[in-house]
Design a protein around this motif. Structure first.
Motif, PDB file in Angstrom:
ATOM      1  N   GLY B  20       0.844  -1.191   0.000  1.00  0.00           N
ATOM      2  CA  GLY B  20       0.000   0.000   0.000  1.00  0.00           C
ATOM      3  C   GLY B  20       0.883   1.247   0.000  1.00  0.00           C
ATOM      4  N   ARG B  21       0.301   2.372   0.415  1.00  0.00           N
ATOM      5  CA  ARG B  21       1.068   3.630   0.370  1.00  0.00           C
ATOM      6  C   ARG B  21       2.093   3.700   1.496  1.00  0.00           C
ATOM      7  N   GLY B  22       1.826   3.015   2.590  1.00  0.00           N
ATOM      8  CA  GLY B  22       2.768   3.086   3.692  1.00  0.00           C
ATOM      9  C   GLY B  22       2.330   2.189   4.828  1.00  0.00           C
ATOM     10  N   ILE B  23       3.118   2.220   5.885  1.00  0.00           N
ATOM     11  CA  ILE B  23       2.892   1.418   7.081  1.00  0.00           C
ATOM     12  C   ILE B  23       2.994   2.376   8.250  1.00  0.00           C
ATOM     13  N   GLY B  24       2.113   2.238   9.231  1.00  0.00           N
ATOM     14  CA  GLY B  24       2.197   3.190  10.329  1.00  0.00           C
ATOM     15  C   GLY B  24       1.683   2.654  11.634  1.00  0.00           C
ATOM     16  N   PRO B  58      17.079  -8.665  -0.850  1.00  0.00           N
ATOM     17  CA  PRO B  58      17.757  -7.511  -1.443  1.00  0.00           C
ATOM     18  C   PRO B  58      16.798  -6.350  -1.703  1.00  0.00           C
ATOM     19  N   ARG B  59      15.480  -6.563  -1.446  1.00  0.00           N
ATOM     20  CA  ARG B  59      14.524  -5.460  -1.590  1.00  0.00           C
ATOM     21  C   ARG B  59      15.094  -4.243  -0.880  1.00  0.00           C
ATOM     22  N   LYS B  60      15.142  -3.145  -1.553  1.00  0.00           N
ATOM     23  CA  LYS B  60      15.726  -1.937  -0.975  1.00  0.00           C
ATOM     24  C   LYS B  60      14.605  -1.005  -0.504  1.00  0.00           C
ATOM     25  N   GLU B  61      14.461  -0.933   0.776  1.00  0.00           N
ATOM     26  CA  GLU B  61      13.503   0.022   1.338  1.00  0.00           C
ATOM     27  C   GLU B  61      14.299   0.872   2.313  1.00  0.00           C
ATOM     28  N   ASP B  62      14.163   2.156   2.227  1.00  0.00           N
ATOM     29  CA  ASP B  62      14.865   2.977   3.199  1.00  0.00           C
ATOM     30  C   ASP B  62      14.149   2.930   4.541  1.00  0.00           C
ATOM     31  N   ASP B  63      12.840   2.743   4.486  1.00  0.00           N
ATOM     32  CA  ASP B  63      12.056   2.652   5.716  1.00  0.00           C
ATOM     33  C   ASP B  63      12.338   3.822   6.652  1.00  0.00           C
ATOM     34  N   VAL B  85       5.889   5.101   7.826  1.00  0.00           N
ATOM     35  CA  VAL B  85       6.970   4.786   6.898  1.00  0.00           C
ATOM     36  C   VAL B  85       6.329   4.597   5.530  1.00  0.00           C
ATOM     37  N   ARG B  86       6.805   5.315   4.533  1.00  0.00           N
ATOM     38  CA  ARG B  86       6.237   5.159   3.197  1.00  0.00           C
ATOM     39  C   ARG B  86       6.775   3.905   2.524  1.00  0.00           C
ATOM     40  N   ILE B 132       6.816  -3.214  11.041  1.00  0.00           N
ATOM     41  CA  ILE B 132       7.399  -1.865  11.114  1.00  0.00           C
ATOM     42  C   ILE B 132       6.688  -1.043  12.195  1.00  0.00           C
ATOM     43  N   GLY B 133       5.372  -1.138  12.236  1.00  0.00           N
ATOM     44  CA  GLY B 133       4.615  -0.391  13.257  1.00  0.00           C
ATOM     45  C   GLY B 133       4.986  -0.838  14.662  1.00  0.00           C
TER      46      GLY B 133
END
Lengths: 367, 367, 367, 367
Positions: B20-24, B58-63, B85-86, B132-133
């Motif tokens: 989705g658009r992000g995680i929060g 290897p997925r690159k997420e800056d998070d 986090v987007r 992440i949340g």
């Protein structure tokens, strides 16, 4: 938040101490129209009653349940069901010694730290008698589940080093031995082990396994209220439980994905099933339609008559030896407690699941 | 009740899907006056970020975390803290195939059963990104605990058959290997084991251990909200956890009372302590002042590229092979998640304990 | 418990301050399969947006809602729906003066007492902008209720001394005047009253009435969670609400039983109805199938430009005059907020009622 | 969620029907160390007991409270307090007639709709006797508040058209008249009004006012759990309450900001106070240190012996006249119920406030 209430839609609040006037539970949210009489509950309480075998305390409590509210003309009314068991066997013994020190493995010290003092007669609220409320409420939950085709069955899987064998597994044997094992041979070995523990003034731990059969797929809430997480809390809240695992549990930590994954398949009747059940009936925290299988590890009874070192309330190091009416093992009497906690958990989540889909809600109110 | 909220006094509500658009997360009940900036949280998130080692996707997420509310002039205000986090790395790949069948070991089938359909992109809500949340909120809880002298430390205890040895235990090593093990030798063996799993297109499970140090005695609520029960739920709510144990855990089931009971003694400084810690820091569900020690068993990553059998949504038996950005092991990145869930649990119960005694309440309001 | 979460089965958690980055809400427990797009929510938010009439603050906020999670391919997934509105119009004005004293009628002083300091920009969390989260969530609840044939309609019943007349009642007029009154004549008088308040640098209070139509009989929980009690809390939690009444409300206190009792009768279609509705649709806390009618009393906007006496943070008595973008009346923009809080309340209780009867639960799972 | 539990940190669960075996309550979260004996509770129960004046039902119930758990050696232990009152005066009269129809103004019809059937003896769970549990628990809460310097005082403010005058206000008079009015002249008029109601086989409504004195500023949670919102729910959950207002309440809706705002000022002792109290002690949902003042509107007793129209369970229109032991007014006996619900609400929020600030939490654990 203070810990005596369990569940959201079917909510259970227990009260009472070992040596107070009685032990009870209030069940709120029991659906209306369930036929219920005291005997329905009594048969569950009888399974945890002391004095059932030579490995349980000879303390004689009838533990007769009384329904005080919530049932009218033989059926639940939908309002709170108040259940109560009177304490009848508190011996007026001298507790002044036990009041003065902290028994190892017991909650004496932690209750003192938390509350500043404690009810030192018979363990007070931390006594095993607290589970009477759980069992009385769980009996009601189990009856409701039954009407939905769901059964919850627990049994002793291990006592000390003795484990049951699935080759000899026969559930009907469980009630025929003193340790609630569905395996006659293992039961014999377990009884021998317990006899040796007792001879050495010692006690012993064990494992209870529980199977929930007939659960529809889709029950359990994502994220924090996963079915397995709720079961873990329910089961670990039973005094003396030190571990919980579902499906392959700790063994899964040693296995590989190719072994641990359960392949889906289409059964003969067209429904989707799994070829194996390493998951224990739960995927992503939600029931998958297979049997839910979990285990609980119980520590040995902390009350042993062998000598132990401890401190008294004045902080002096002392040596004690605890005598009294104590089982050398907790497990056999806890089987029904595990069953009841599982029933309460599953029923609450089943009710919560009724609101998960718009189409089902619309159909419900279109009735 | 719908499962995305955890905790009572410190309450945490998470949201968001993998693609989705992000995680929060929204943290409600964080006390006012805590210095807090994004970097305090970022350092925790970096520990679970993908791409940290050769065993993580290897997925690159800056998070990168963003604070959207609840902090004013560098301090928490006491009102809800909204953290976000987007999602930036969702590949616009074709999900139509994965949408059509049920991956073994995943929640695809159960989400479909529960909700009638599912977000099939990247696992949706059941993705590991949901944590992440938890980590963002747990970072805040950990900071608060620190100011009270309480630390929560988790590490990898086992990967597949490889266990750490306490003879070689050195916490400082944990960040220096790809598997978060505080034992260099075990880490080497574990990495070799993972390499062989990967070579066989397979994955592997493991065990995380967590130690909470500095907890005052007296925390945890009797009966249903025992400290260990709350920890069990918190930890078992992490996806892929199949077991939980505290102190000696399942080993206690095989031991005797004389071995398992921890003797109390008076320490040199006059405080009461225990000579051993088989209990894992909890007696009767209440902290006893010793370290709280528990373990969580994680199943192997269910996504493996080896061929597997399953069914599609039409109920046809098919063979699949899952490719994509998946870790061969969940454990190393889950270490910080376990730590964070423990921090949230312990802080909530610590706050609840503030109301357990009349004398302390009176002193508080006499301020 | 910290106050930002509302509801049990449908649970809503709001976050955000007036001058922070944004305002948002997480809806947990929304059933899966509801068609939902941003515009469905936007039309509700537009009704509370500033700048709609000459009696609302000229502050220009677009208040555009963004769906960040919980919706996939145009339908709700059953997982948390995260909604957000960015704050775009925070003027970078100098707040140092307002930070230094306590505005009468505002929460400045109480927030300082509770939290030790406060976000003094634009009221922080106690700003009216906090209701954005309520309205966004309420829009979703209202849509669900609609599919069940239930409508929630609020309107302005009184502004200062001006009341609507039921002889002239026409709901379609509500959107055609600046005060949301379903009575053109009263609206004219109310606007004149507001003009005179404003001329005198003053503000004014009012009353909102709300009607819930189509509720099935039997919704609401006995004892503490009566439908009217839950509505009372929901409505009184809106800033500036000082009173709540249902049915005849305070007038019932002056009436007699023979007047206040509503006679039951059998309607032409065979269903049981009431000949009057003094009860406001609730008997014993449970819906009786009639319209649910309640009212909320709002105090005057506390921000007035007339001079007022107060104290500053140093405890010095001072005189202040508050300038800025403030409505002379809260009521018209609060109409949709009342509607939304009612929708959230009623939907949560409706869902809870699904588990009240054994026969209905059995039928549900026999599906 | 099923409605019989109130409160979070101090949580109260009630059970029991009018004509069952008894009525009770379980209090969970009562802090340890409070001296408590049955008589502390009995004095509160005596205030709601029937047979106290000529306006209360001649039904003779002793309503003697029994403590079944949670108190040891005269002090609360911190574990659940189970309180119980046995029903002793259920007349074995024939209820078959009353079972067959729906009494206007009562919950007969709505309980049938919700649960499919009802306990028709004496109103079952919707009887006024349900408030026994509230009063027993509230007595404990009031005692705790007292030790913190907080008092809760309710009295009859109006009976039908008769209101007390603050010029004649004398709290000590309240117990000296049959209507609990702190104004001898108003009490005389109210008694005359009640006599005339009774002569006409009718009943009458009234208003109770409640003052909470000594509350520290800063209590109450923002947004949904505002102090006034929680009080509104608590009070509106009492059967027969149709309205709630705080401070100026509905009158505020007619006032202007310049009148309604309370000016802050620095009192002689240097503390900040308000020059007036239109707000009723709450700003932004948080206590401001002034007295908290609220009112509750009660409808007339629905049971009247005058003829009324209604329907029976077969849907036939019939005429009934209800005889039995009923008060012509609910208000005087409800005074203590309002007081108790206020005490429970305020204590719960007071406890919750203990965690609102980092500095206070740190000081608490540094003890």
């Amino acid at each position: 938040m203070a810990g005596s209430t369990f569940g959201t839609l079917l909510s259970v609040t227990t009260w009472g101490e070992s040596h107070g006037r009685g032990i009870g539970v209030v069940i709120d949210g029991c659906p209306a129209g369930l036929p219920l009489e005291e005997n329905d509950i009594q048969i569950y309480l009888n399974r945890r009653k002391p004095g059932q075998s030579r490995f349980t305390t000879p303390r004689k409590e009838d533990d007769l349940v009384e329904i005080w509210s919530g049932v009218f003309e033989g059926k639940t009314t939908g309002t709170p069901i108040s259940l109560m068991v009177r304490n009848t066997s508190q011996r007026s013994k001298d507790y002044s010694e036990i009041a003065s020190y902290y028994r190892p493995g017991h909650a004496d010290y932690t209750y003192d730290c938390k509350y500043g003092f404690r009810d030192y007669t018979g363990g007070g609220r931390s006594s095993g008698r607290e589970t009477i409320g759980r069992v009385a409420a769980g009996a009601v939950a189990a009856r409701i589940l039954e009407t939905l085709g769901i059964t919850v069955t627990a049994y002793t899987r291990a006592i000390g080093p003795v484990e049951i064998s699935y080759d000899r597994f026969d559930l009907s044997l469980m009630e025929q031995n003193a340790v609630n094992m569905p395996d006659a041979e293992a039961a014999r070995q377990a009884e021998a082990h317990l006899d040796s523990c007792r001879a050495e003034q010692d006690s012993c731990g064990g494992i209870i396994e529980c199977v929930i059969h007939g659960m529809p797929a889709g029950v359990g809430e994502p994220c924090f209220d996963k079915l397995n997480a709720c079961l873990a809390k329910a089961v670990c809240s039973i005094g003396a439980v030190k571990g919980f695992e579902i499906g392959d549990g700790f063994a899964a930590a040693k296995s590989r994905g190719s072994e641990n994954n359960d392949a889906f398949c289409t059964a003969e009747n067209g429904t989707i099933a799994k070829k194996s059940n390493h998951a224990g009936g739960v995927l992503g925290g939600i029931s998958d339609g297979s049997d839910i299988i979990f285990r609980a590890a119980f520590k040995p009874t902390p009350s042993i008559s062998a000598e132990q070192q401890t401190v008294n309330r004045d902080g002096e190091n002392i040596t004690v030896s605890i005598h009294g009416r104590h089982d050398p093992i907790i497990v056999p009497r806890a089987v029904v407690v595990v069953e009841c906690m599982a029933a309460l958990t599953v029923l609450d989540l089943l009710m919560a699941d009724m609101t998960s889909r718009m189409d089902r809600i619309q159909a419900f109110f279109r009735r």
